[in-house]
Design a protein around this motif. Structure first.
Motif, PDB file in Angstrom:
ATOM      1  N   ASP A   5       0.856  -1.188   0.000  1.00 21.81           N
ATOM      2  CA  ASP A   5       0.000   0.000   0.000  1.00 21.81           C
ATOM      3  C   ASP A   5       0.895   1.242   0.000  1.00 21.81           C
ATOM      4  N   THR A   6       1.264   1.734  -1.181  1.00 18.71           N
ATOM      5  CA  THR A   6       2.257   2.796  -1.304  1.00 18.71           C
ATOM      6  C   THR A   6       1.630   4.158  -1.541  1.00 18.71           C
ATOM      7  N   ALA A   7       2.308   5.190  -1.039  1.00 22.72           N
ATOM      8  CA  ALA A   7       1.852   6.561  -1.271  1.00 22.72           C
ATOM      9  C   ALA A   7       3.011   7.520  -1.024  1.00 22.72           C
ATOM     10  N   ASP A  10       5.140   8.374   2.498  1.00 18.95           N
ATOM     11  CA  ASP A  10       5.390   7.230   3.370  1.00 18.95           C
ATOM     12  C   ASP A  10       6.853   7.214   3.797  1.00 18.95           C
ATOM     13  N   GLN A  28       9.097   8.255   0.627  1.00 19.41           N
ATOM     14  CA  GLN A  28       8.650   8.034  -0.743  1.00 19.41           C
ATOM     15  C   GLN A  28       8.184   9.329  -1.383  1.00 19.41           C
ATOM     16  N   GLN A  30       7.225  11.006  -5.631  1.00 20.97           N
ATOM     17  CA  GLN A  30       6.792  10.621  -6.975  1.00 20.97           C
ATOM     18  C   GLN A  30       7.392  11.629  -7.937  1.00 20.97           C
ATOM     19  N   THR A  64       2.844   5.488   7.605  1.00 20.88           N
ATOM     20  CA  THR A  64       2.164   6.719   7.209  1.00 20.88           C
ATOM     21  C   THR A  64       1.836   7.478   8.491  1.00 20.88           C
TER      22      THR A  64
END
Length: 67
Positions: A5-7, A10, A28, A30, A64
């Motif tokens: 469950d990535t976001a 995190d 993390q 993007q 998270t």
């Protein structure tokens, strides 16, 4: 949090070698639609790296924090 469950945002905990103590952290991000993470090596600068398959295999936990 489940590892799958990535976001962005995190905090990711990595184990660098099998059976070693987990002690490498990253946050993390993007970039251009692809998963990346910000981290630093001891005695080195902070870098943003792709969260490539070899790095993904080293993930042992993902956290998270509520905003």
């Amino acid at each position: 949090k489940p590892i799958s469950d990535t976001a962005p945002g995190d905090v990711i905990l990595f184990r660098m070698r099998p059976n070693a103590v987990a002690k490498h952290l990253g946050v993390q991000t993007q970039l251009n639609g692809a998963a990346h993470f910000i981290h630093a090596y001891g005695g080195a600068r902070v870098v943003e790296s792709p969260l490539s398959t070899p790095w993904q295999r080293k993930i042992i936990a993902r956290f998270t924090f509520p905003i």
